[in-house]
Design an enzyme around this catalytic site. Structure first.
Site, mmCIF file in Angstrom:
data_model
loop_
_atom_site.group_PDB
_atom_site.id
_atom_site.type_symbol
_atom_site.label_atom_id
_atom_site.label_comp_id
_atom_site.label_asym_id
_atom_site.label_seq_id
_atom_site.Cartn_x
_atom_site.Cartn_y
_atom_site.Cartn_z
ATOM 1 N N GLY A 105 0.785 -1.241 0.031
ATOM 2 C CA GLY A 105 0.121 0.055 0.092
ATOM 3 C C GLY A 105 0.720 1.162 0.125
ATOM 4 O O GLY A 105 1.145 1.716 -1.138
ATOM 5 N N ARG A 106 1.575 1.366 1.241
ATOM 6 C CA ARG A 106 2.156 2.734 1.382
ATOM 7 C C ARG A 106 3.175 3.095 0.290
ATOM 8 O O ARG A 106 3.351 4.153 -0.165
ATOM 9 C CB ARG A 106 2.926 2.737 2.605
ATOM 10 N N TYR A 132 0.479 7.976 15.679
ATOM 11 C CA TYR A 132 1.474 7.290 15.796
ATOM 12 C C TYR A 132 2.834 8.212 16.041
ATOM 13 O O TYR A 132 3.944 7.823 15.824
ATOM 14 C CB TYR A 132 1.870 6.533 14.411
ATOM 15 N N CYS A 149 -9.962 21.424 17.915
ATOM 16 C CA CYS A 149 -10.110 21.630 19.322
ATOM 17 C C CYS A 149 -9.556 20.440 20.188
ATOM 18 O O CYS A 149 -10.275 19.759 21.140
ATOM 19 C CB CYS A 149 -11.344 22.003 20.033
ATOM 20 N N TYR A 201 -2.415 6.750 3.937
ATOM 21 C CA TYR A 201 -3.095 6.882 4.916
ATOM 22 C C TYR A 201 -3.220 8.347 5.542
ATOM 23 O O TYR A 201 -3.095 8.835 6.758
ATOM 24 C CB TYR A 201 -2.236 6.102 6.093
HETATM 25 N N1 LLP Z 1 -2.212 -6.102 3.569
HETATM 26 C C1 LLP Z 1 -2.730 -6.038 4.964
HETATM 27 C C2 LLP Z 1 -3.451 -7.231 5.445
HETATM 28 C C3 LLP Z 1 -2.547 -4.965 5.682
HETATM 29 O O1 LLP Z 1 -3.326 -4.927 6.892
HETATM 30 C C4 LLP Z 1 -1.905 -3.874 5.342
HETATM 31 C C5 LLP Z 1 -2.057 -2.453 6.046
HETATM 32 C C6 LLP Z 1 -1.386 -3.861 3.901
HETATM 33 C C7 LLP Z 1 -1.548 -4.969 3.353
HETATM 34 C C8 LLP Z 1 -0.610 -2.716 3.535
HETATM 35 O O2 LLP Z 1 0.456 -2.353 4.255
HETATM 36 P P1 LLP Z 1 1.483 -1.397 3.551
HETATM 37 O O3 LLP Z 1 2.147 -1.730 2.457
HETATM 38 O O4 LLP Z 1 0.569 0.058 3.309
HETATM 39 O O5 LLP Z 1 2.639 -1.086 4.796
HETATM 40 N N2 LLP Z 1 -2.327 3.732 9.134
HETATM 41 C C9 LLP Z 1 -1.036 3.212 9.200
HETATM 42 C C10 LLP Z 1 -0.621 1.912 8.507
HETATM 43 C C11 LLP Z 1 -1.842 1.028 8.922
HETATM 44 C C12 LLP Z 1 -1.667 -0.181 7.827
HETATM 45 C C13 LLP Z 1 -2.737 -1.252 7.999
HETATM 46 N N3 LLP Z 1 -2.466 -2.504 7.240
HETATM 47 C C14 LLP Z 1 -0.101 4.338 9.154
HETATM 48 O O6 LLP Z 1 -0.589 5.249 8.444
HETATM 49 O O7 LLP Z 1 1.275 4.064 9.391
#
Ligand code: LLP
Length: 414
Positions: free
Chosen positions: A278-279, A319, A344, A373
Site C-alpha cells: 500500500g504505502r 503514531y 479543539c 493513510y
Molecule cells: N495487507 C494487510 C493485510 C494490511 O493490513 C495492510 C496494512 C497492508 C497489506 C498494506 O500495508 P503497507 O504496504 O501499506 O504497509 N495507518 C497506518 C498504517 C496501517 C496499515 C494497516 N494495514 C499508518 O498510517 O502508518
C-alpha cells in the site's frame, strides 16, 4: 519529476503549488502523476514481471484515479470492507482481481463477495471460516481461502502498525492453521489454497521480511510432511518509505525489493507468491497544501497555526509520525516550534518541536508524504469537510480527482 523548488517556490512537476491553492483552496492534497507512475513501474519491474501477484492495499489510498492507474500496471486489489468492495466494483475490477482481507468480516460482506465470486478471502479466525463455509453452502458456491497466519515475528516498527506478533489481534496461531488445513474436509465449500502473512507496516529493516520467508519455508515443509498441499503464499505488504527526505528518489529502495523477491522465490519456489503493498506506492506521491492562519507564542512555545488539521493527516497525532514540513516560498530563517491545526484538541499537531522555516500569515505550508493513510484516514471531526485531492498530470494539468465535501452534504446525513 515530483516535487522540487523552482526559483525558490515549491512546484509539483511544472505546476507552482500556489496555483493549486488559488484554484482549489486549502487544505488540499496534491498528487504527482509522474511519481505515482514511477512507483507503479518499480513494483511492476520488481514483482509483477517476475511472476509475483500484486494486490494494491487500497486502504492506503482509495482514490479511483489512483486505483485505475495501478490496475493498468497489472495490479489487483486488496480490500477490507464492503465500502472498499463497492469501490473496486465501481472501478471495474474483475472478480479474479479482488482479494478480501481483514480481521472481522460481517455476514453481509462475505455474502456480497461470495456472490461476486472474488478471487479469494484471507481468513483470520475459525469463526470467520465457519461463517464463510455456511454462507457458501447456502449460496451453493465454493470460496477460495488463504489462512492468515500470525508468525509472531517482530517487524520492528511502531507498535500501532505491528501486526505479526502473538499479542496482535491479527491472524491465527500456527497450530490452528495446521489444524484447519489437516481438517479441510470439515469445510466442503472451502478451497484451502494457501497461507497469508502480513507482519506490519512501514518496515524499514529487511530482516523481518527475511525472517518471514524462513518461517514460511519451515512451516510449509511441515505441511508437506503432513500431505497438505497448498499453492499460494501471500507475504502481505509493509514496505517502508523515506519520510525524512520525501522528495528523494524512491528508486533507492529498489535493490532492497529486488533482493527480497530473489530470496522469496528461491526459498519458497514451489508456491505462487503474492504481495499486498500500500504505502510504498503512494506515500511520497503527494503533499498536503495548507494556508498559515497565523503564528503565536504561549510562554516560550512557538506555534504555526494552519487551516489543515489532524482531520486531514492523523498520522503525527496517532503514531507520533514524522512528516517533513516545507514552506512553499523558500525562507532563509528558521524558528523552532509546533505546526498545529484549528481542531479543539491538544493532539491536533502536525509537527512538534521542529525547526521550521519562518512562516507568516497567508504563507503556504506544505506537509510531505501525504499520499498514504492521509486522505483515506480523513474525518469530519469539528464538522470540517473532507479535503479535496488534485492530481498534477504529466501534461501539467491540475485535475480535481476528489472534490471538497460540501457543508450541505455533511449536514444532510443528520
Ligand atoms: N495487507 C494487510 C493485510 C494490511 O493490513 C495492510 C496494512 C497492508 C497489506 C498494506 O500495508 P503497507 O504496504 O501499506 O504497509 N495507518 C497506518 C498504517 C496501517 C496499515 C494497516 N494495514 C499508518 O498510517 O502508518
Amino acid at each position: 519529476m515530483g516535487f522540487s523548488y523552482v526559483n525558490d517556490r515549491l512546484f509539483c512537476q511544472n505546476v507552482d503549488l500556489a496555483a493549486v491553492a488559488q484554484k482549489f483552496g486549502t487544505p488540499t492534497y496534491v498528487y504527482s502523476e509522474s511519481i505515482l507512475k514511477r512507483n507503479a513501474q518499480v513494483i511492476k519491474n520488481c514483482f509483477i514481471d517476475r511472476g509475483v501477484q500484486v494486490s494494491y492495499a487500497m486502504k492506503a489510498n482509495s482514490n479511483p484515479e489512483i486505483l485505475k492507474l495501478f490496475r493498468s500496471y497489472g495490479m489487483g486489489v486488496d480490500i477490507v470492507s464492503a465500502g472498499e468492495f463497492k469501490m473496486a466494483q465501481h472501478i471495474g475490477y474483475k472478480a479474479g482481481e479482488i482479494n478480501f482481507a481483514g480481521v472481522g468480516k460481517t455476514n453481509e460482506e462475505l455474502t456480497l463477495a461470495l456472490e461476486f465470486g472474488i478471487d479469494h478471502f484471507n481468513v483470520e479466525s475459525q469463526f470467520e471460516l465457519e461463517l464463510l463455509e455456511s454462507r457458501a453452502a447456502i449460496l451453493g458456491k465454493n470460496a477460495s481461502v488463504l489462512l492468515r497466519l500470525n508468525p509472531d515475528i517482530d517487524p520492528q516498527t511502531h507498535p500501532h502498525i505491528s501486526t505479526g506478533l502473538k499479542k496482535n489481534k491479527f491472524g491465527m496461531s500456527p497450530e490452528l492453521v495446521r489444524h484447519l488445513l489437516t481438517h479441510a474436509k470439515d469445510y466442503p465449500h472451502i478451497n484451502f489454497d494457501g497461507i497469508h502473512c502480513h507482519i506490519g507496516s512501514q518496515i524499514l529493516r529487511s530482516q523481518p521480511f527475511y525472517d518471514l520467508i524462513d518461517y514460511l519455508a519451515l512451516f510449509t515443509a511441515d505441511l508437506r510432511s503432513l500431505n497438505v498441499e497448498i499453492a499460494h503464499l501471500d507475504l502481505g505488504g509493509g514496505f517502508g518509505v523515506n519520510y525524512m527526505d520525501p522528495f528523494e528518489d524512491i528508486l533507492e529502495t529498489t535493490p532492497y525489493l529486488e533482493a527480497y523477491v530473489d530470496v522469496a522465490q528461491k526459498k519458497l519456489s514451489q508456491y505462487q507468491l503474492h504481495i499486498q503493498p500500500g504505502r510504498v506506492l503512494v506515500a511520497n506521491s503527494a503533499v498536503l497544501l495548507n494556508r498559515v492562519l497565523g503564528t503565536k507564542v504561549n510562554g516560550d512555545h512557538y506555534f504555526v497555526v494552519i487551516d489543515g488539521a489532524t482531520t486531514d493527516l492523523i498520522r503525527p497525532a496517532l503514531y507520533d509520525a514524522y512528516h517533513a514540513i516545507y514552506s512553499h516560498q523558500k525562507r532563509e530563517t528558521s524558528r523552532t516550534g509546533d505546526v498545529v491545526g484549528p481542531v479543539c484538541e491538544s493532539s491536533d499537531a502536525l509537527a512538534k518541536q521542529r525547526e521550521l522555516p519562518e512562516f507568516c500569515t497567508d504563507d503556504l505550508l506544505v506537509i510531505a508524504s501525504a499520499g498514504a493513510y492521509a486522505s483515506s484516514m480523513g474525518s469530519t471531526y469539528n464538522l470540517r469537510p473532507l479535503s479535496p485531492e488534485v492530481l498534477i498530470t504529466e501534461a501539467g494539468e491540475m485535475k480535481l480527482i476528489k472534490r471538497r465535501q460540501s457543508f450541505k452534504e455533511m449536514i444532510s446525513l443528520y
